[in-house]
Scaffold this motif. Structure first.
Motif: not given
Length: 476
Positions: A85-100, A142-154
């Motif tokens: 479940r944490a890997n799903v969040v991690l995979a999805a985070a790559g395609g979101l904006p990052e603000i610091n 679709g790099q991060y979309r595929r990564a999230k797809e992979s994480a959800n399948a895992s």
């Protein structure tokens, strides 16, 4: 602001980019229409069937319920759900904006005896600085979309893994319980044989006292008694080892459940047959097949992740900085900002990116072969258990008749020996035959029960019993 308005349509266009890599399709396997000893009708959902209750053994039912989610293998698989479940969040985070954001404050000044003597103002400056930066890697291909797809399948595979562990627990616990009860039954049967052989020894001594038996007869009768005494410890060892293993399966120290099993009980024997359905049902109900299929989906999505790295990547980034200076002489502020895209083109990398695509494709093919092998193994396990179970019923029925005949033969041999019509060897042979037939019957009942367990495990029976508590634990 004009730059932002100009880049906004371009950003929307890029965000609607394509997704590279193959779209996943569930695999298919050519399976027979029915099992060799089954019907052509599909089975109802067996994953919630508590098949162990067919033994009508309250002690076994209690042990199963006690360790359903306490088994350490099951608990480890539940932890793997949390990790997935944490890997799903991690995979999805790559395609979101990052603000610091950050801020700092400094103060500077000079002080000394000279300045104090002159009466001049101390030289002192305070600086307050604050700023932030933002970046967004546009998922063009679709790099991060595929990564999230992979994480959800895992994650799906992790849920299936819980049921795999639970099914292994059910198999191990029930077969260990069957083994414990078999050793208890065999020990009790050998105790009966011991009593019978001691009776024969006493009879031989009485006949010898009357002058109708020799020392050889007595020695042979004593040898049979001692042989039985030598066999008894082995059954006690088998019982304690099985009981200790049951405790381990429940997540308890060894010997914890021994006292509760020592009181004894009848050998577990199934009271009805199992509805096995058709081979295609295994794909629906076997958790290891489900896990293998989900791992195949995860690996297929990784192909898209690798292929996306062959293409350009676009990042949008910006910074805002502001500072305020407070001095003894004057006060003022300063601000700055920047915003713009950056494009990265993979031009030369020594074939590394293309090799990574080939690696992921090979991994997907390997996972497909693993899925296919899992399906074929499942069919084989069902077929083997079916054949064994059918033959076990026949063996048990025949051995029951053998025991009855052996008991009658021993009684006749003993009466003939008393009357002097036969020798002691006939009695000893009858004793051995009866003892062997009793142990053979107990072993055959054990095999019958074990194959009943094997059949239900092979079709995925009971794999989701207790599933809800595990899911709730994983969500916490």
């Amino acid at each position: 602001m004009k730059i932002v308005k100009a880049l906004l349509p371009l950003s929307l266009l890029l965000l609607s980019g394509c997704v590279v890599g193959p779209d996943y399709q569930s695999p298919d396997a050519a399976l027979p229409a029915k099992f060799s000893a089954g019907a052509k009708a599909a089975s109802d959902d067996v994953t919630l069937t508590p098949w162990w209750e067919a033994f009508h053994d309250k002690k076994l039912n209690g042990l199963v319920a006690q360790g359903m989610n306490e088994n350490l293998d099951v608990q480890q698989s539940i932890e793997r759900i949390m990790e997935a479940r944490a890997n799903v969040v991690l995979a999805a985070a790559g395609g979101l904006p990052e603000i610091n954001a950050g801020a700092s404050a400094t103060a500077q000044g000079q002080d000394g005896s000279y300045l104090r003597n002159t009466g001049r103002d101390h030289s002192q400056t305070k600086t307050l600085t604050a700023g932030g930066d933002a970046s967004w890697l546009i998922d063009l291909f679709g790099q991060y979309r595929r990564a999230k797809e992979s994480a959800n399948a895992s994650l799906d595979a992790a849920y299936a893994d819980v049921n795999v562990a639970r099914l292994a627990y059910l198999s191990d616990l029930t077969t260990s319980y069957i083994e414990a009860r078999y050793n208890q039954e065999a020990y009790a049967l050998q105790q009966k044989s011991l009593a019978s052989r001691r009776e024969t020894l006493k009879l031989t001594n009485d006949i010898k006292a009357a002058g109708a038996a020799s020392n050889l007869d007595v020695v042979q009768a004593e040898g049979l008694v001692n042989t039985t005494l030598a066999e008894l410890p082995g059954y006690q060892t088998g019982f304690h080892q099985a009981a200790n293993h049951i405790a381990t399966l429940l997540g308890l120290p060894a010997t914890t459940v021994t006292a509760g099993l020592t009181r004894g009980g009848s050998q577990p024997s199934p009271r009805y047959n199992t509805k096995i359905g058709v081979p295609a049902d295994l794909i629906r109900f076997r958790p290891d097949i489900r896990r293998a299929e989900r791992l195949l989906a995860a690996q297929t999505a990784q192909i898209g992740v690798a292929e996306a790295q062959l293409y350009p990547s676009l990042s949008l980034s910006g910074t805002i900085d502001g500072s305020r200076i407070i001095a003894s002489a004057a006060t003022g502020g300063l601000g700055s900002w920047s915003f713009g895209p950056s494009l990265n083109l993979p031009i030369f990398n020594g074939g590394r990116l293309k090799a990574n695509v080939d690696i992921q494709k090979s991994g997907a093919q390997q996972q497909y072969l693993a899925w296919k092998q899992t399906v074929l193994n499942a069919v084989e396990e069902v077929e083997n258990a079916l054949v064994a179970l059918r033959n076990n019923y026949q063996t048990v029925a025949a051995l029951r008749k053998v025991v009855d005949s052996s008991e009658e033969a021993l009684g006749l041999a003993r009466e003939s020996y008393k009357g002097g019509a036969t020798s002691l060897l006939d009695v000893l042979d009858a004793e051995r035959n009866l003892s062997n037939s009793r142990i053979a019957l107990a072993a055959s009942i054990r095999n019958l029960s074990n194959n009943y367990v094997a059949l239900n495990v092979a079709i995925g029976g009971g794999s989701r019993v207790g599933d809800a508590p595990a899911v709730e634990v994983a969500k916490k």
